[in-house]
Write a protein that holds these residues in place. Structure first.
Motif, PDB file in Angstrom:
ATOM      1  N   LYS A  32       0.817  -1.219   0.000  1.00  0.00           N
ATOM      2  CA  LYS A  32       0.000   0.000   0.000  1.00  0.00           C
ATOM      3  C   LYS A  32       0.849   1.266   0.000  1.00  0.00           C
ATOM      4  CE  LYS A  32      -3.748  -2.219   2.642  1.00  0.00           C
ATOM      5  NZ  LYS A  32      -4.428  -2.236   3.964  1.00  0.00           N
ATOM      6  N   ARG A  33       2.129   1.135   0.326  1.00  0.00           N
ATOM      7  CA  ARG A  33       2.988   2.317   0.438  1.00  0.00           C
ATOM      8  C   ARG A  33       3.675   2.617  -0.900  1.00  0.00           C
ATOM      9  NH1 ARG A  33       5.538   2.284   6.567  1.00  0.00           N
ATOM     10  NH2 ARG A  33       3.536   1.920   7.600  1.00  0.00           N
ATOM     11  N   PRO A  34       3.713   3.863  -1.304  1.00  0.00           N
ATOM     12  CA  PRO A  34       4.263   4.217  -2.630  1.00  0.00           C
ATOM     13  C   PRO A  34       5.785   4.227  -2.657  1.00  0.00           C
ATOM     14  CG  PRO A  34       3.538   6.189  -1.499  1.00  0.00           C
ATOM     15  CD  PRO A  34       3.167   5.041  -0.592  1.00  0.00           C
ATOM     16  N   LEU A  35       6.384   3.105  -2.295  1.00  0.00           N
ATOM     17  CA  LEU A  35       7.842   3.008  -2.262  1.00  0.00           C
ATOM     18  C   LEU A  35       8.409   2.873  -3.667  1.00  0.00           C
ATOM     19  CD1 LEU A  35       8.092   0.424   0.662  1.00  0.00           C
ATOM     20  CD2 LEU A  35       8.594   2.871   0.833  1.00  0.00           C
ATOM     21  N   GLU A  36       9.628   3.357  -3.843  1.00  0.00           N
ATOM     22  CA  GLU A  36      10.355   3.160  -5.092  1.00  0.00           C
ATOM     23  C   GLU A  36      11.753   2.649  -4.772  1.00  0.00           C
ATOM     24  OE1 GLU A  36      10.492   6.311  -7.881  1.00  0.00           O
ATOM     25  OE2 GLU A  36       8.359   6.777  -7.729  1.00  0.00           O
ATOM     26  N   CYS A  37      12.403   2.091  -5.774  1.00  0.00           N
ATOM     27  CA  CYS A  37      13.787   1.639  -5.592  1.00  0.00           C
ATOM     28  C   CYS A  37      14.646   2.235  -6.694  1.00  0.00           C
ATOM     29  CB  CYS A  37      13.860   0.118  -5.631  1.00  0.00           C
ATOM     30  SG  CYS A  37      15.523  -0.508  -5.296  1.00  0.00           S
ATOM     31  N   LEU A  38      15.660   2.997  -6.299  1.00  0.00           N
ATOM     32  CA  LEU A  38      16.606   3.603  -7.235  1.00  0.00           C
ATOM     33  C   LEU A  38      17.903   2.796  -7.182  1.00  0.00           C
ATOM     34  CD1 LEU A  38      16.014   7.355  -6.298  1.00  0.00           C
ATOM     35  CD2 LEU A  38      14.839   5.992  -8.037  1.00  0.00           C
ATOM     36  N   LEU A  39      18.279   2.185  -8.296  1.00  0.00           N
ATOM     37  CA  LEU A  39      19.435   1.288  -8.337  1.00  0.00           C
ATOM     38  C   LEU A  39      20.685   2.008  -8.831  1.00  0.00           C
ATOM     39  CD1 LEU A  39      18.594  -1.479  -7.337  1.00  0.00           C
ATOM     40  CD2 LEU A  39      16.753  -0.558  -8.712  1.00  0.00           C
ATOM     41  N   TYR A  40      21.861   1.597  -8.307  1.00  0.00           N
ATOM     42  CA  TYR A  40      23.074   2.328  -8.683  1.00  0.00           C
ATOM     43  C   TYR A  40      24.363   1.523  -8.746  1.00  0.00           C
ATOM     44  CZ  TYR A  40      23.231   2.479  -3.534  1.00  0.00           C
ATOM     45  OH  TYR A  40      23.205   2.145  -2.204  1.00  0.00           O
ATOM     46  N   PHE A  41      24.344   0.213  -8.421  1.00  0.00           N
ATOM     47  CA  PHE A  41      25.631  -0.499  -8.442  1.00  0.00           C
ATOM     48  C   PHE A  41      25.386  -1.996  -8.599  1.00  0.00           C
ATOM     49  CE2 PHE A  41      29.580  -2.175  -6.341  1.00  0.00           C
ATOM     50  CZ  PHE A  41      30.465  -1.655  -7.271  1.00  0.00           C
ATOM     51  N   ILE A  42      26.150  -2.631  -9.492  1.00  0.00           N
ATOM     52  CA  ILE A  42      26.028  -4.067  -9.754  1.00  0.00           C
ATOM     53  C   ILE A  42      27.320  -4.757  -9.347  1.00  0.00           C
ATOM     54  CG2 ILE A  42      25.616  -5.825 -11.520  1.00  0.00           C
ATOM     55  CD1 ILE A  42      24.273  -3.611 -13.205  1.00  0.00           C
ATOM     56  N   VAL A  43      27.194  -5.893  -8.657  1.00  0.00           N
ATOM     57  CA  VAL A  43      28.377  -6.700  -8.308  1.00  0.00           C
ATOM     58  C   VAL A  43      28.118  -8.142  -8.715  1.00  0.00           C
ATOM     59  CG1 VAL A  43      29.343  -5.313  -6.450  1.00  0.00           C
ATOM     60  CG2 VAL A  43      27.502  -6.888  -5.927  1.00  0.00           C
ATOM     61  N   GLY A  44      29.159  -8.801  -9.196  1.00  0.00           N
ATOM     62  CA  GLY A  44      29.038 -10.193  -9.604  1.00  0.00           C
ATOM     63  C   GLY A  44      30.175 -10.572 -10.531  1.00  0.00           C
TER      64      GLY A  44
END
Length: 666
Positions: free
Chosen positions: A214-226
């Motif tokens: 119900k909460r208008p959360l967002e996810c901003l991505l910035y770094f990849i590891v692998g």
């Protein structure tokens, strides 16, 4: 009609619509049409449970209840960033980088620093496998069910991607959504949330994922590891993540010089106020991934990244009183009690005054109008006094001379800023603080036992030191306030389970002054058990890698105290791990014993981490920088020119990975 194909086509279509709406901000159908298609998919999945997929768009609505969030070890450690507060700091940082890499061309990726809750999301074969909070950097809480409800996070990736990787980002709550949530609370007479960051962080630990949805959360991505990533720079990594379907902020920019970095900082220092979410600075990263590998990490932070914090917000308010807190080591911290004031999205009532010198330097007095700011520190601080508003009859602040808890006369060690209470074994906050440190997550991590419960146990005379925890019974605990049968059993079981905690964490837990996590690991690895450490001389300790005289003297003083020795003996009797348990490695040898290696460059047959592990598995030691103590440099492609120059100056042998393989296989 192929039902499975119909279901999959609907899933793909809905995933694309989610991406269009929440990532690209360009919806192509109405909310009503989307809801109708989602309802159709839900009905088909209910009718055909054999085609269930936990990454279906229908799973974003939540419904899973998580009472206990499992602790998960990160595949790749989540480091924190070093902070800078001036452009001079950044110039110094670049100078340090150039000393390691040599005067090579550098590019930087500049990104905004988002004020949210850090998350690490693992993808396997293109599907979301798990999501883990930052925790202590080594391990965090599994919040996968809650993360799946955030519509800007793809459940399934587009295009070509590695078989497995982790992507890091920030869970944020945009201002618009935050204000709407608060307005709804106000309308029903509830207390509004204090700020977007804390609300976003708290959302991740809600037990009911339906509430998270119900909460208008967002996810901003910035770094990849692998491993086997198909890009070789940070900026290309951001572009690649966008192609896979992630929401990567478009504000990131490539800078070819430190001056261009400054231009980026200057621009966003002003324009950040127009963003839809909170940001408190800029993160600058060396763009080239090979150069990042070359620079490596300190104990806490990557050397190739720096956070520039925007100038802190500042407010003025009244200093009502000063109180004094006693820490677990006896250190006294003066705290300013303020007239409540809004600062950087939170209500501030208290601020740190640090020590007597700071109070004297600022000439802070009760009743003063003071300037408070919240910079890179979590706790606000007083930075000055408005002398124009001072009461002419005010009196200078007299720092306390006796402990506010046990009335012992305070001492101040020469060369140190703080006052201390010397009543180590009789001052209640010190005793409680030591036990709270012992049970903390990075130490013994005792499930069912928190800081408040420790105070409750002490105040009811059930524990007077951390060894007493191992003698607690359910019958003793049950009469305490807020203690039921199950919680009492969990506490006792948690204490018993802590006997499995490895020696290096026990060594950190017992609270030797200046012995933090990193030092505890070094001491445990060197001495192997508590008896060897206890019998070490001052000079022996100083000769241990990275252990200076200050730490060595503190270890000596700890074991000179007979109360500490008695407690350690009791921990032994209870079966706490006080020696290092070496994990059996069938490939381990001592072929490289006594030799120190520095690894530099990119390798074909090893990853850098695997190469370092191979050195240690064969008895060698891995150094972070080249010195006269270095025996070999294992050099790969793109070896840093500064390291090459230094190795040649010191006449240190430079070997290839094939030479290294020969050393460990012959």
């Amino acid at each position: 009609m192929d039902i499975q194909k119909t279901i999959q086509d609907l899933r793909d279509e809905l995933n694309q619509h989610n991406h269009n709406y929440y990532v690209l901000d360009t919806p192509t159908i109405s909310d009503f049409e989307f809801d109708q298609k989602l309802k159709q998919l839900q009905e088909l999945e209910n009718q055909h449970p054999e085609f269930y997929d936990d990454n279906s768009p229908t799973q974003r609505v939540g419904g899973t209840i998580t009472k206990n969030f499992n602790t998960v070890v990160h595949d790749y450690r989540m480091y924190s960033l070093d902070n800078s507060y001036s452009k001079e700091d950044l110039i110094d940082w670049e100078t340090r980088i150039q000393k390691v890499l040599g005067n090579v061309p550098l590019q930087y990726t500049c990104e905004l620093k988002y004020d949210g809750a850090s998350i690490s999301i693992t993808y396997e074969n293109g599907k979301l496998k798990r999501a883990v909070t930052r925790g202590d950097g080594f391990q965090g809480d599994d919040v996968t069910n809650n993360i799946k409800t955030i519509k800007s996070i793809p459940l399934k990736l587009k295009g070509e991607y590695p078989a497995r990787f982790d992507i890091r980002g920030e869970i944020i709550l945009p201002f618009e959504g935050f204000e709407k949530m608060n307005q709804e609370l106000i309308e029903i007479g509830e207390t509004p949330y204090s700020n977007p960051r804390n609300t976003a962080s708290g959302s991740l630990k809600l037990q009911d994922s339906t509430e998270v949805a119900k909460r208008p959360l967002e996810c901003l991505l910035y770094f990849i590891v692998g491993n086997n990533l198909n890009f070789d720079s940070q900026f290309d990594g951001l572009e690649t993540a966008r192609k896979w379907g992630f929401k990567v902020p478009k504000e990131a920019k490539l800078a070819n010089t430190i001056e261009e970095v400054f231009e980026y900082i200057n621009y966003w220092d002003t324009h950040r106020h127009h963003l839809p979410y909170e940001t408190d600075g800029v993160v600058i990263k060396v763009n080239n991934l090979h150069q990042q590998d070359e620079l490596g990490y300190t104990a806490k932070s990557p050397r190739w990244a720096m956070a520039y914090k925007f100038k802190a917000e500042q407010v003025s308010t009244t200093l009502n009183s000063i109180s004094y807190q006693v820490g677990r080591t006896g250190s006294i911290t003066p705290v300013a009690n303020l007239q409540p004031v809004q600062l950087a999205g939170t209500i501030v009532k208290r601020a740190s005054l640090h020590n007597a010198d700071q109070i004297e330097k600022l000439d802070i007095r009760i009743g003063d109008t003071v300037f408070v700011e919240k910079g890179g520190e979590i706790i606000p601080k007083i930075i000055g006094v408005d002398l124009a508003k001072r009461n002419p009859e005010s009196e200078r602040t007299q720092y306390i001379s006796h402990c506010p808890e046990c009335n012992s006369e305070l001492i101040r060690t020469e060369g140190e800023a703080n006052h201390y209470c010397p009543n180590f074994y009789g001052c209640p906050p010190q005793i409680i603080g030591r036990i709270q440190h012992f049970i903390s997550r990075k130490a013994m991590d005792i499930e069912g036992l928190g800081g408040e419960t420790v105070a409750l146990l002490f105040n009811n005379n059930l524990v007077k030191d951390y060894a007493d925890l191992y003698e607690l019974t359910v019958e003793q605990i049950l009469p305490l306030e807020r203690m039921a049968q199950k919680s009492a059993e969990n506490l006792v079981n948690g204490v018993q389970k802590s006997k499995e905690i490895p020696f290096e964490r026990v060594l950190y837990a017992i609270g030797i002054r200046y012995v933090g996590e990193t030092v505890a690991k070094k001491l445990a690895k060197h001495y192997k058990n508590i008896d060897a450490l206890q019998n070490a001389s001052l000079m022996d300790l100083i000769l241990v890698d990275e252990i200076g005289e200050k730490i060595a003297q503190s270890v000596i003083e700890f074991f000179e105290n007979q109360e500490n020795v008695k407690i350690i003996e009791r921990l032994k009797e209870f079966g706490v791990q006080l020696e290092l348990v070496e994990k059996f490695n069938p490939n381990a040898t001592d072929k490289l014993a006594g030799k120190t290696f520095v690894v530099s460059g990119v390798f074909e047959k090893f990853s850098r981490d695997d190469l370092k592990k191979a050195i240690e598995d064969n008895g060698g030691k891995v150094g972070s920088s080249i010195s006269a103590k270095t025996d070999y440099v294992v050099a790969g492609e793109n070896m840093g020119p500064a390291k090459l120059e230094k190795a040649n100056q010191l006449k240190i042998a430079i070997i290839s990975e094939n030479d290294f393989l020969t050393m460990i296989t012959d």
